[in-house]
Design an enzyme around this catalytic site. Structure first.
Site, PDB file in Angstrom:
ATOM      1  N   GLU A 397       0.809  -1.220   0.000  1.00  0.00           N
ATOM      2  CA  GLU A 397       0.000   0.000   0.000  1.00  0.00           C
ATOM      3  C   GLU A 397       0.840   1.266   0.000  1.00  0.00           C
ATOM      4  O   GLU A 397       0.522   2.245  -0.685  1.00  0.00           O
ATOM      5  CB  GLU A 397      -0.946   0.001   1.208  1.00  0.00           C
ATOM      6  CG  GLU A 397      -2.124  -0.935   1.089  1.00  0.00           C
ATOM      7  CD  GLU A 397      -1.796  -2.380   1.409  1.00  0.00           C
ATOM      8  OE1 GLU A 397      -2.681  -3.242   1.269  1.00  0.00           O
ATOM      9  OE2 GLU A 397      -0.630  -2.653   1.793  1.00  0.00           O
ATOM     10  N   HIS A 466     -11.341  -5.634   9.697  1.00  0.00           N
ATOM     11  CA  HIS A 466     -11.862  -5.283   8.378  1.00  0.00           C
ATOM     12  C   HIS A 466     -13.203  -4.559   8.461  1.00  0.00           C
ATOM     13  O   HIS A 466     -13.981  -4.594   7.517  1.00  0.00           O
ATOM     14  CB  HIS A 466     -12.029  -6.542   7.515  1.00  0.00           C
ATOM     15  CG  HIS A 466     -10.773  -6.999   6.853  1.00  0.00           C
ATOM     16  ND1 HIS A 466      -9.767  -7.603   7.539  1.00  0.00           N
ATOM     17  CD2 HIS A 466     -10.362  -6.904   5.570  1.00  0.00           C
ATOM     18  CE1 HIS A 466      -8.778  -7.898   6.710  1.00  0.00           C
ATOM     19  NE2 HIS A 466      -9.109  -7.480   5.510  1.00  0.00           N
TER      20      HIS A 466
END
Length: 664
Positions: A397, A466
């Protein structure tokens, strides 16, 4: 590839002059620091001059440079004037970045200096992105990225090296191995101090050179720059050198022996090169004296100019946070015939239209190509647009977000997809320290027209890692624009407008909305990303919500209406900057407000909105501002606990009915 350094008299003169110029500048900076004319951190480049001068001699003016600590040397070697560099260190308005970057963040568009990065390793993804942008545009440029040995322990080093090698980007990675990362000796913190094989393991040409030999540095750099420019992909050059000064002016330097420092002083690149020139009658002492006199005059003139230079007025404090001019809001056409669609399909249509409309637009992220995206938003786009514009990235990322920033800096319009908001924390360094700050630190010279899309929110039993709603994190950061499309129209239209923005835009797409189906005008297009929207008018209370909580608030309003309570529902839409005017205009009429926020209550975006309502609308309120937020617990996995943790319709109804004077 055999490339030799042409050591004619003029070039030898330039190499020596370049190193002396840096050394005298650093000595003057040291003295100015002791007199408190320069403040903050000051990292001196003494002893490493051959690296900056040798590498810069191999670069063309069109090439780009990403710097790191001690970037005064890199800046001066690139041709930045002493006055401009020193004024920046003073913090004066005449500095290369208007005094907003200081010693650690020098930017100069004219010399293609893309700044010193004070985050160790933070400049490597940016350099990869500059190379990516140049390659995609067919530019004949190379980006040189300087970093220290400490960066080799950072994840961003490995992520950027892998990405650059994978995509064969024209980047020269220059390791200035001065044997110490602050007070950490290489031998104490690196399991393997042979760095060339480490870079070579990524499949890129890598070599090591004596960093105190300016000719050797230039020769190696010329070979590698030529290879990168010819399409050979990234190159790695380790320059073994030494800093003879402390890490910074705050450094007591207790971690190394004075004898070691003195021994390295004898190996100074200036002493070494100058002695060789004189001993071989390639230069006369009079010429050296003339160089010294010229440089001393430059230093004196720079100091005198900086002492008299103006400060930027306090009235300009808020300049260069975002661009001073923005595109006009889009004009929506008269709605066409409605068609059936879903939130997911609207997102995909927006991306497709952007790619068709502008060749500069491309998208990259994890599993967006062959897989079709974690939430199937990009399904089919790889086949339609190809791997150059739909770029599958490694799971890195920080690297691909930084690469998006770099590509945006050189004219591309990247869409970076971060799979979920949780993973954005791995890229937060690049988002906060680079994307959001470059315009400010560069004094407005550089902007980052980048769009970052990410899925957010809870409700799918994905457990604590998540299921975050981290809107408040990003809405807290100056320099960003943050939007949260809740409707099909906004999912379809916000991206087009965001891609016209001169500054970075984060688009937060709630995971529970992707399957939402409905009607949308067949000609739906760009929408404004400036204002909140009143989705339901009312008179008794204002419900302020965004993203998935908008729909819960609308359902709550329907339930309240059955009891004679008419709630006005505002879809916030834009989380930074907040549309205070729309919120306050509504609250002044309804005289009550409840904010519905899927984030945790403490430090939430709802807290900021409540504070603003009470600061600007206190005398219009008939009740305290209410809030409905998620429970202060990591989002649980079991469905009944997840439901209990998140704001629900009945919670909103109860919060409204609890307000003084609201009962019917």
């Amino acid at each position: 590839m055999t490339i030799k350094v042409k050591l004619d008299h003029a070039h030898m003169h330039d190499l020596l002059r370049g190193m002396i110029r840096i050394r005298r500048f650093e000595e003057a900076s040291y003295q100015l620091y002791t007199k408190e004319r320069i403040r903050g951190f000051l990292h001196l480049y003494d002893g490493e001059e051959a690296v900056a001068v040798g590498v810069s001699a191999a670069l063309e003016p069109r090439d780009r440079v990403v710097s790191t600590y001690r970037e005064h040397g890199h800046a001066l070697a690139r041709g930045l004037s002493m006055q401009s560099a020193l004024a920046e260190m003073y913090g004066k308005a005449t500095g290369c970045a208007g005094g907003r970057g200081g010693s650690m963040h020098m930017f100069d568009a004219e010399t293609n200096l893309y700044g010193g990065n004070a985050i160790v390793g933070g400049g490597l993804p940016l350099a990869a992105g500059l190379g990516l942008g140049d390659k995609m545009q067919g530019q004949d440029r190379v980006t040189a990225c300087f970093f220290g040995d400490g960066a080799l322990a950072e994840g961003e080093f490995h992520e950027a090296m892998n990405l650059a090698a994978l995509w064969k980007l024209p980047v020269l990675f220059v390791l200035e191995n001065n044997l110490y990362a602050m007070g950490s000796a290489v031998a104490r913190v690196q399991a393997n101090t042979d760095f060339v094989p480490r870079a070579g393991s990524y499949g890129m040409p890598a070599e090591s050179v004596d960093g105190n030999d300016v000719v050797a540095v230039e020769a190696a750099a010329r070979r590698q720059v030529a290879a990168a420019r010819a399409g050979g992909g990234p190159q790695f050059l380790e320059c073994r050198t030494y800093r003879v000064r402390p890490h910074s002016m705050f450094d007591a330097e207790k971690y190394r022996d004075k004898a070691e420092v003195e021994e390295w002083r004898k190996k100074s690149p200036i002493v070494r090169f100058q002695s060789w020139l004189l001993d071989n009658n390639l230069m006369h002492q009079e010429e050296v004296d003339a160089i010294e006199a010229e440089v001393e005059a430059q230093v004196s003139n720079a100091i005198a100019a900086c002492e008299q230079a103006p400060w930027e007025p306090v009235e300009d404090l808020l300049r260069h946070v975002v661009a001073e001019t923005r595109p006009a809001p889009p004009q929506a056409p008269a709605p066409g015939a409605p068609v059936d669609s879903t939130y997911r399909e609207c997102c995909r249509a927006a991306i497709t239209e952007a790619l068709l409309r502008d060749d500069r637009v491309f998208m990259m992220g994890e599993d967006i190509g062959a897989y079709g995206g974690c939430y199937a938003v990009s399904m089919g786009l790889l086949k339609e647009f190809g791997p150059d514009r739909i770029r599958d990235t490694p799971l890195s990322e920080s690297a691909f977000t930084g690469a998006g920033i770099g590509a945006a800096l050189v004219g591309m319009r990247p869409i970076v997809e971060i799979m979920t908001v949780n993973f954005s924390l791995l890229a937060l360094d690049q988002i906060l320290n680079t994307a959001a700050t470059i315009r400010h630190m560069s004094g407005g010279q550089f902007g980052v027209p980048l769009v970052i899309r990410m899925a957010t929110g809870a409700g799918r039993q994905l457990a604590a890692q998540h299921s975050h709603s981290l809107e408040a994190f990003f809405a807290h950061i100056p320099g960003l624009r943050v939007v949260a499309p809740a409707t099909l129209e906004d999912a379809r239209g916000m991206l087009a407008t965001a891609l016209q923005e001169p500054d970075p835009v984060i688009i937060l797409e709630h995971v529970m909305l992707y399957n939402m189906a409905g009607k949308i005008a067949g000609n739906a297009g760009a929408v404004d990303i400036d204002r909140a929207a009143v989705r339901r008018p009312g008179r008794d209370v204002t419900l302020i919500a965004w993203s998935n909580c908008l729909w819960k608030s609308l359902e709550a309003a329907e339930a309240l209406a059955k009891d004679g309570i008419e709630a006005e529902v505002i879809d916030l839409r834009v989380l930074r900057p907040l549309d205070d005017a729309t919120i306050l205009e509504s609250v002044r009429r309804t005289r009550r407000a409840v904010i519905v926020d899927e984030g945790w209550r403490s430090g939430s975006l709802s807290a900021e909105i409540a504070a603003r309502v009470q600061e600007a609308g206190f005398w219009h309120l008939d009740a305290p501002v209410g809030r409905v937020c998620s429970a202060e617990v990591p989002v649980p996995y079991p469905k009944h606990l997840e439901t209990a943790a998140l704001p629900q319709v009945e919670d909103i109804v109860a919060a409204v009915k609890a307000l003084p004077g609201i009962a019917r």
